[in-house]
Scaffold this motif. Sequence first.
Motif, PDB file in Angstrom:
ATOM      1  N   SER A 271       0.823  -1.211   0.000  1.00 24.80           N
ATOM      2  CA  SER A 271       0.000   0.000   0.000  1.00 24.80           C
ATOM      3  C   SER A 271       0.858   1.263   0.000  1.00 24.80           C
ATOM      4  O   SER A 271       0.397   2.332  -0.437  1.00 24.80           O
ATOM      5  N   ALA A 272       2.100   1.166   0.448  1.00 27.38           N
ATOM      6  CA  ALA A 272       2.992   2.317   0.431  1.00 27.38           C
ATOM      7  C   ALA A 272       3.371   2.733  -0.985  1.00 27.38           C
ATOM      8  O   ALA A 272       3.889   3.835  -1.196  1.00 27.38           O
ATOM      9  N   ASP A 273       3.093   1.866  -1.977  1.00 32.84           N
ATOM     10  CA  ASP A 273       3.434   2.167  -3.368  1.00 32.84           C
ATOM     11  C   ASP A 273       2.316   2.877  -4.119  1.00 32.84           C
ATOM     12  O   ASP A 273       2.493   3.252  -5.283  1.00 32.84           O
ATOM     13  N   ILE A 274       1.163   3.065  -3.495  1.00 29.66           N
ATOM     14  CA  ILE A 274       0.000   3.577  -4.215  1.00 29.66           C
ATOM     15  C   ILE A 274       0.289   4.918  -4.885  1.00 29.66           C
ATOM     16  O   ILE A 274      -0.027   5.114  -6.071  1.00 29.66           O
TER      17      ILE A 274
ATOM     18  N   PHE B 126      -6.667   3.778  -7.160  1.00 32.94           N
ATOM     19  CA  PHE B 126      -5.697   2.712  -6.945  1.00 32.94           C
ATOM     20  C   PHE B 126      -5.804   2.138  -5.529  1.00 32.94           C
ATOM     21  O   PHE B 126      -5.543   0.952  -5.317  1.00 32.94           O
ATOM     22  N   THR B 127      -6.197   2.958  -4.589  1.00 31.05           N
ATOM     23  CA  THR B 127      -6.414   2.445  -3.237  1.00 31.05           C
ATOM     24  C   THR B 127      -7.506   1.383  -3.260  1.00 31.05           C
ATOM     25  O   THR B 127      -7.389   0.326  -2.624  1.00 31.05           O
ATOM     26  N   GLU B 128      -8.581   1.636  -4.021  1.00 35.18           N
ATOM     27  CA  GLU B 128      -9.639   0.634  -4.157  1.00 35.18           C
ATOM     28  C   GLU B 128      -9.122  -0.614  -4.864  1.00 35.18           C
ATOM     29  O   GLU B 128      -9.409  -1.744  -4.462  1.00 35.18           O
ATOM     30  N   SER B 129      -8.351  -0.421  -5.930  1.00 40.16           N
ATOM     31  CA  SER B 129      -7.816  -1.572  -6.678  1.00 40.16           C
ATOM     32  C   SER B 129      -6.908  -2.420  -5.802  1.00 40.16           C
ATOM     33  O   SER B 129      -6.998  -3.660  -5.810  1.00 40.16           O
ATOM     34  N   PHE B 130      -6.030  -1.783  -5.057  1.00 34.43           N
ATOM     35  CA  PHE B 130      -5.125  -2.510  -4.173  1.00 34.43           C
ATOM     36  C   PHE B 130      -5.902  -3.287  -3.110  1.00 34.43           C
ATOM     37  O   PHE B 130      -5.497  -4.375  -2.704  1.00 34.43           O
ATOM     38  N   GLY B 131      -7.024  -2.719  -2.678  1.00 38.27           N
ATOM     39  CA  GLY B 131      -7.826  -3.379  -1.658  1.00 38.27           C
ATOM     40  C   GLY B 131      -8.490  -4.650  -2.146  1.00 38.27           C
ATOM     41  O   GLY B 131      -8.891  -5.486  -1.327  1.00 38.27           O
TER      42      GLY B 131
ATOM     43  N   LEU C  85      -0.748  -5.854 -11.622  1.00 41.25           N
ATOM     44  CA  LEU C  85      -1.731  -6.359 -10.673  1.00 41.25           C
ATOM     45  C   LEU C  85      -2.523  -7.483 -11.339  1.00 41.25           C
ATOM     46  O   LEU C  85      -2.776  -7.441 -12.541  1.00 41.25           O
ATOM     47  N   LEU C  86      -2.922  -8.462 -10.546  1.00 42.81           N
ATOM     48  CA  LEU C  86      -3.764  -9.550 -11.024  1.00 42.81           C
ATOM     49  C   LEU C  86      -5.171  -9.376 -10.476  1.00 42.81           C
ATOM     50  O   LEU C  86      -5.340  -9.023  -9.312  1.00 42.81           O
ATOM     51  N   ALA C  87      -6.157  -9.650 -11.320  1.00 43.59           N
ATOM     52  CA  ALA C  87      -7.548  -9.483 -10.898  1.00 43.59           C
ATOM     53  C   ALA C  87      -8.309 -10.784 -11.088  1.00 43.59           C
ATOM     54  O   ALA C  87      -9.016 -10.966 -12.083  1.00 43.59           O
ATOM     55  N   PRO C  88      -8.187 -11.749 -10.145  1.00 41.57           N
ATOM     56  CA  PRO C  88      -8.912 -13.022 -10.263  1.00 41.57           C
ATOM     57  C   PRO C  88     -10.397 -12.832  -9.988  1.00 41.57           C
ATOM     58  O   PRO C  88     -10.808 -11.860  -9.368  1.00 41.57           O
TER      59      PRO C  88
END
Length: 320
Positions: free
Chosen positions: A10-13, A38-43, A65-68
């Motif tokens: 999350s520090a990379d957002i 991106f915060t939502e995507s990372f979550g 990022l992977l989105a399964p």
Amino acid sequence: MELVWRPLTSADIAEVSALYNAAEAVDDTGELLSEEDFTESFGRVDLLVGSLGAVADSRLVAYGLLAPRDQPVGAHRLRLDGLVHPAFRRRGIGQSLVQKLTALARELHTRRHPDLPLVVTAMVESRAAGHVALVEGLGFTADRHFHELEVALGESLAQVPTPAGYEVVPFSAARTEEVRQVCNAAFARHWGSTDRSPQEWAASFTDSARFVPASSFLALYEGAVVGFVLARHYPVVEEMTGVRELWIGDVGTLEKHRGRGVASGLLSWTLVQGAAAGFQRAGLSVDSANSDGALGVYERAGFGVVRTWVDYGLPVDCQG
């Protein structure tokens, strides 16, 4: 140049967002995203096993990022998202990124859906020649084309009447589960669609800061939901373009109620109400091969194609 590959945190957002916007300034895909997006995507991602960053001299030069999906059917189409900073392109980093993400995808797929075939996918804007060349060079093939459409919201909007027997009402949190089930049923036969779990649904809508309940509407027949228009708003689009856009995320009607003008009336109502709420433009995406006539519905509502995205796929052998 020596690269260090590592999972994102999350520090990379902030740095990922800056990298993305540097790339968008060059690529001009129209896909504008903020740190909050991106915060939502990372979550929604297990960063330890579903993300990757390339670092050179303490600078993030690429990310992925992977989105399964929770409930895939037939095949697990696992999407790879990522970019290389424009200043570091044409050095083989993009190819390495896709190959490394594909390896991560194989591991993630084996843990979650080992009984299904795996297809890794990438959405590519059709004019992005470098990105097209990259995925095609790695063996990806174009599986589907999606048109992105826009319409200006103004006084010229014609109001299409709601068919007799149907009622249009605002989205209500009390109907969340009903709408999720109707949405899953409406999209059941759509290419690449899978049922959204309650968790996926919440992440996309009710728990998302981008969802706009006040500009989302439902069609009722005998008191039950049979159609829906679910809208989002991305403030970054307004900040960067000066245009307040209402993004129509999902539009659908239960199969037995199609062909009666439900979708046209519901969409028309949404656009008129959106204009009244101060939105200047509406946008949406549609499968160019949609068999339900959705493109015609949108074109009759005034929408026009502004760009096309290609859904590329690559089958991956998980047995070796």
